[in-house]
Design a protein around this motif. Sequence first.
Motif, short mmCIF file in Angstrom:
data_model
loop_
_atom_site.label_atom_id
_atom_site.label_comp_id
_atom_site.label_asym_id
_atom_site.label_seq_id
_atom_site.Cartn_x
_atom_site.Cartn_y
_atom_site.Cartn_z
N GLU A 40 111.95 10.15 74.62
CA GLU A 40 110.81 10.52 74.16
C GLU A 40 110.80 11.51 73.02
OE1 GLU A 40 110.37 11.21 78.51
OE2 GLU A 40 109.96 9.19 78.50
N ASN A 41 112.23 12.10 72.76
CA ASN A 41 112.44 12.99 71.73
C ASN A 41 112.64 12.37 70.26
OD1 ASN A 41 115.28 12.66 71.18
ND2 ASN A 41 115.44 13.44 73.03
N PHE A 42 112.72 13.10 69.37
CA PHE A 42 112.87 12.35 68.07
C PHE A 42 114.26 12.60 67.42
CE2 PHE A 42 108.29 12.79 68.81
CZ PHE A 42 107.70 11.69 68.09
N LYS A 43 115.19 12.94 68.26
CA LYS A 43 116.53 13.15 67.64
C LYS A 43 117.06 12.11 66.93
CE LYS A 43 117.71 16.96 70.96
NZ LYS A 43 118.25 17.26 72.17
N THR A 44 117.06 10.92 67.42
CA THR A 44 117.72 9.68 66.87
C THR A 44 116.69 9.42 65.83
OG1 THR A 44 118.30 9.07 69.45
CG2 THR A 44 118.32 7.32 67.57
N LYS A 45 115.42 9.44 65.93
CA LYS A 45 114.77 9.15 64.84
C LYS A 45 115.12 9.96 63.58
CE LYS A 45 109.87 8.33 63.27
NZ LYS A 45 110.17 8.64 61.88
N ILE A 46 115.39 11.09 63.71
CA ILE A 46 115.57 12.01 62.51
C ILE A 46 116.59 11.27 61.72
CG2 ILE A 46 116.43 14.34 62.08
CD1 ILE A 46 114.44 15.33 64.31
N LEU A 47 117.76 11.04 62.54
CA LEU A 47 119.06 10.33 62.13
C LEU A 47 118.69 9.12 61.22
CD1 LEU A 47 121.49 10.47 65.12
CD2 LEU A 47 121.55 12.04 63.06
N LYS A 52 118.80 4.62 54.71
CA LYS A 52 118.40 3.52 53.92
C LYS A 52 119.27 2.37 53.81
CE LYS A 52 114.58 6.09 53.32
NZ LYS A 52 114.60 6.55 54.56
N ASN A 53 119.11 1.38 54.84
CA ASN A 53 119.96 0.30 54.63
C ASN A 53 119.23 -0.88 55.05
OD1 ASN A 53 121.78 -1.78 55.75
ND2 ASN A 53 123.48 -0.14 55.77
N LYS A 54 119.26 -2.10 54.32
CA LYS A 54 118.40 -2.91 54.37
C LYS A 54 118.82 -3.85 55.61
CE LYS A 54 116.51 -3.77 49.73
NZ LYS A 54 116.59 -2.64 49.28
#
Length: 239
Positions: A40-47, A52-54
């Motif tokens: 529910e938090n954004f900690k992983t999203k920030i990482l 930028k890896n295809k």
Amino acid sequence: SMNKICIVIPAFNENKNIIKLIKVIKKKIDCYIVIVDDSENFKTKILFDKIKNKKIFYFHRKKKLGRGSAVIYGFKKIVKKNINCFIEMDADFSHSPNELKRNIKTFYNKKLDLLIGSRYLANSKIINWPLSRRILSKLSNLLARFLLGVPVNDYTNGYRFYSKRAIKTVISKCNKLGGEFIILSEIILVLFKMKYKISEIESIFRNRVRGKSSVNLSLVFQSFVGLIKLYLLKISNKI
């Protein structure tokens, strides 16, 4: 064919582990990686916003819909790509990346539809589990085998290798019983019923050391109810 591999990793508050795990995997094999994050938090999203890896795909669902549901979601997102080995594994290093190469080789050599990293073969090991957890897991696997009748020893370990046709079947037929761990047993039953080729390989399972185990009595009860539901679907030929 190593580059035709994709690993789907369900993540729930795994920001401490996930980047480390990806680095280790990338050292071992060349593959796509799909992260399905239910935090529910954004900690992983920030990482992941920085990466930028295809070959790495990140999806943030923002609510806990269950591990099994996260894996199927990930498979759906990648199934159209030219992939012939689809893998699921946990984000917390309980499934060892050191086994990937050997397992993929076995998967291809035996032309399997499903290879299960099993905690209950002669050379398997479970590290860091309290006795109560071992007993519960063993009992639920014995119960699953008794009720569902598929000749495997580990119905509930989420370290698995699938063929494309198996994944297409999983996407279209599985997830009838809620998003949690029961999906793991449901998949085995569905693929077995369709005469797909299933095998097991020994695995070393290392329990997450940090935090508390998420397994409690209500989860045990849920999985028992789930097994009964699966059994009823099986005998009424709905699976």
